[in-house]
Design a protein around this motif. Sequence first.
Motif, PDB file in Angstrom:
ATOM      1  N   VAL A  27       5.465  -3.445  -7.341  1.00  0.00           N
ATOM      2  CA  VAL A  27       4.275  -4.044  -6.728  1.00  0.00           C
ATOM      3  C   VAL A  27       4.109  -5.469  -7.250  1.00  0.00           C
ATOM      4  O   VAL A  27       4.222  -5.703  -8.460  1.00  0.00           O
ATOM      5  N   LEU A  60      -3.883   3.052 -10.897  1.00  0.00           N
ATOM      6  CA  LEU A  60      -2.638   3.729 -11.267  1.00  0.00           C
ATOM      7  C   LEU A  60      -2.235   3.381 -12.699  1.00  0.00           C
ATOM      8  O   LEU A  60      -1.782   4.252 -13.453  1.00  0.00           O
ATOM      9  N   ARG A  98      -6.177  -0.486  -6.416  1.00  0.00           N
ATOM     10  CA  ARG A  98      -5.304   0.698  -6.425  1.00  0.00           C
ATOM     11  C   ARG A  98      -4.257   0.593  -7.534  1.00  0.00           C
ATOM     12  O   ARG A  98      -3.960   1.574  -8.217  1.00  0.00           O
ATOM     13  N   LYS A  99      -3.681  -0.588  -7.680  1.00  0.00           N
ATOM     14  CA  LYS A  99      -2.668  -0.786  -8.720  1.00  0.00           C
ATOM     15  C   LYS A  99      -3.266  -0.570 -10.107  1.00  0.00           C
ATOM     16  O   LYS A  99      -2.679   0.115 -10.957  1.00  0.00           O
ATOM     17  N   THR A 102       3.920   1.555  -1.194  1.00  0.00           N
ATOM     18  CA  THR A 102       4.515   1.699  -2.524  1.00  0.00           C
ATOM     19  C   THR A 102       3.511   2.282  -3.509  1.00  0.00           C
ATOM     20  O   THR A 102       3.854   3.148  -4.332  1.00  0.00           O
ATOM     21  N   LEU A 103       2.270   1.835  -3.420  1.00  0.00           N
ATOM     22  CA  LEU A 103       1.225   2.371  -4.300  1.00  0.00           C
ATOM     23  C   LEU A 103       0.969   3.847  -4.011  1.00  0.00           C
ATOM     24  O   LEU A 103       0.760   4.642  -4.942  1.00  0.00           O
ATOM     25  N   TYR A 143       0.835  -1.199   0.000  1.00  0.00           N
ATOM     26  CA  TYR A 143       0.000   0.000   0.000  1.00  0.00           C
ATOM     27  C   TYR A 143       0.874   1.255   0.000  1.00  0.00           C
ATOM     28  O   TYR A 143       0.605   2.227  -0.725  1.00  0.00           O
ATOM     29  N   ARG A 185       1.422   6.992  -6.521  1.00  0.00           N
ATOM     30  CA  ARG A 185       0.374   7.996  -6.743  1.00  0.00           C
ATOM     31  C   ARG A 185       0.931   9.402  -6.552  1.00  0.00           C
ATOM     32  O   ARG A 185       0.669  10.305  -7.355  1.00  0.00           O
ATOM     33  N   ASN A 199      -5.677  -3.492  -2.745  1.00  0.00           N
ATOM     34  CA  ASN A 199      -4.419  -3.067  -3.358  1.00  0.00           C
ATOM     35  C   ASN A 199      -4.397  -3.346  -4.858  1.00  0.00           C
ATOM     36  O   ASN A 199      -3.796  -2.588  -5.622  1.00  0.00           O
ATOM     37  N   LEU A 226       5.545   1.392  -9.445  1.00  0.00           N
ATOM     38  CA  LEU A 226       4.482   0.449  -9.784  1.00  0.00           C
ATOM     39  C   LEU A 226       5.060  -0.905 -10.167  1.00  0.00           C
ATOM     40  O   LEU A 226       4.464  -1.952  -9.887  1.00  0.00           O
TER      41      LEU A 226
END
Length: 217
Positions: free
Chosen positions: A49, A66, A62-63, A26-27, A24, A31, A59, A46
């Motif tokens: 991940v 992105l 979220r990935k 790293t995401l 999370y 962002r 997650n 990215l």
Amino acid sequence: HYSTAYTMFEQIEPAWLDPRQRVYFTLLRARYALLRENLPQAQSLLAQVPGAATLSPENLARKLQLEIAIAAQQLQFDTAIRARIALDSLLDPARQLVNQRRILATLTREATLFDAMPGSSAVDRQLQGWLALADLNRARQLEDPQLRLWREQYPLHPARVEELVASGIADSISSRQIALLLPTTSSLGRAAQAFKAGFSAAVAASGRFDDSLEYDI
């Protein structure tokens, strides 16, 4: 203040976090990099991940969001569409409908986006259904008997066709644009660029507009 918050954020050590929190984190860093218009850093983060199979649904969503934002900035709409299809089942009903409208609107407008027939993965099978639905939408045939034939060919497709039709998706043949006026070359240029980065990411993620136009004032 944004810069102060970012500085404090960067002081967090990933080693302090458990594996899920580390993903999370790293995401979030990716962002922030995207919002600061540092596309290479966002892409690099990215890439750190893990794959979809090891991610929590939150997650993974979220990935994918992105990936959509990055692809949109690079005008790689085919990549963005594949990510949106993968994201679709992870969204709540309201956001899913917005996402599906975005998929169908883009494929309706960009008739040659996928010149080659998609493969056999789950995303590709859904993509085939979306492409066929976009063909119907482009021909303004989102009604029976054409829709009935489409359902017979793609019985398990997740498209919420009735709601898409009710939302006026046929109007998506015309581009929906939003314009942004910013003083990018004045003394306020730095602040304008930061605002533009956040605005562009929000537009890409929202699915409410086909594209945005930016003008210097």
